[in-house]
Motif scaffolding. Structure first.
Motif: not given
Ligand code: ZN
Length: 244
Positions: A13, A17, A20-21, A47-48, A51, A218
């Motif tokens: 995740l 994220e 995506l940012q 969660e992935c 999202l 990340y």
């Protein structure tokens, strides 16, 4: 129209994220195109999926997605992958299982065919050699084919005489030339294996006909910590740092 092409998120995740940012900072895209293996290996599979579903997107199934819902056997998985798969299966709620269960094996969008492994064997084949690229050409009808599965960003340029040549996936790749077809792997968001630990993905700009390849750093340590806390195999956590 702009599309982000994402493969092998693998329950990571934090990497997802970050990508995506990064997409947002580039001005956003109209649609996410996901090449499968949303889950498996990483500590936040549910969660992935959640999202991804918040975005306009299309997705196909990867071998880990199918294994997590018991649609394919895990006997071909190595012990770490199999252990992570069993753990992943336990984390999925009914909605996530239904979502994965409904994913197709291949999809076609304009000039692109989307598969996880290869057009010849969408679930399992690793498309890494010029000979397998050559054999793949008869199995898709479009000018371009997008593949994941190997977690290695690359590009095969295939010519009218049936020959294919392996190329590095450069930061910018023009798609305009008429005399060849391309097979493109955007690399992996959640578990890169080309020696670069940063998340890898591609944006396609349909107006300019250019593919942009990006690498996004990340917080790997946070993901590793979540993997250890959840009892996932240590090797899977360690490899994230090396991008292997
Ligand atoms: Zn994968």
């Amino acid at each position: 129209m702009r599309h982000a092409i994402l493969a092998d998120i693998h329950g990571n995740l934090v990497a997802f994220e970050a990508v995506l940012q990064h997409i947002k900072r580039q001005g956003g895209v109209d649609e996410l195109w996901c090449l499968g293996d949303i889950v498996g290996y990483g500590p936040q599979p549910r969660e992935c999926i959640q999202l991804l579903r918040e975005y306009d997107h299309i997705s196909i199934a990867g071998n880990h997605d199918l294994a997590a819902i018991d649609k394919i056997d895990i006997s071909d998985f190595n012990p770490n992958a199999a252990a992570a798969c069993l753990w992943t299966a336990d984390q999925l709620d009914a909605e996530s299982v239904t979502y994965l269960d409904n994913l197709p094996m291949t999809l076609r969008r304009s000039d692109f065919t989307l598969v996880h492994g290869s057009p010849r064997q969408p679930v399992w084949e690793y498309l890494l050699s010029e000979s397998s690229a050559r054999c793949s050409l008869a199995h898709f009808q479009t000018k371009f084919c997008l593949v994941g599965h190997s977690h290695i960003p690359l590009c095969f340029v295939c010519f009218a005489d049936g020959s294919c040549s392996l190329r590095e996936l450069r930061p910018e790749l023009g798609l305009a030339a008429d005399d060849y077809r391309l097979i493109i792997n955007p690399g992996s968001v959640g578990q890169p294996r080309d020696g670069d630990p940063r998340a890898s993905y591609v944006v396609h700009d349909a107006e300019t006909g250019v593919l942009y390849h990006y690498r996004v750093p990340y917080d790997i340590a946070t993901v590793q910590q979540r993997m250890v806390e959840n009892g996932l195999p240590l090797h899977l956590a360690l490899r994230l740092i090396y991008g292997q």
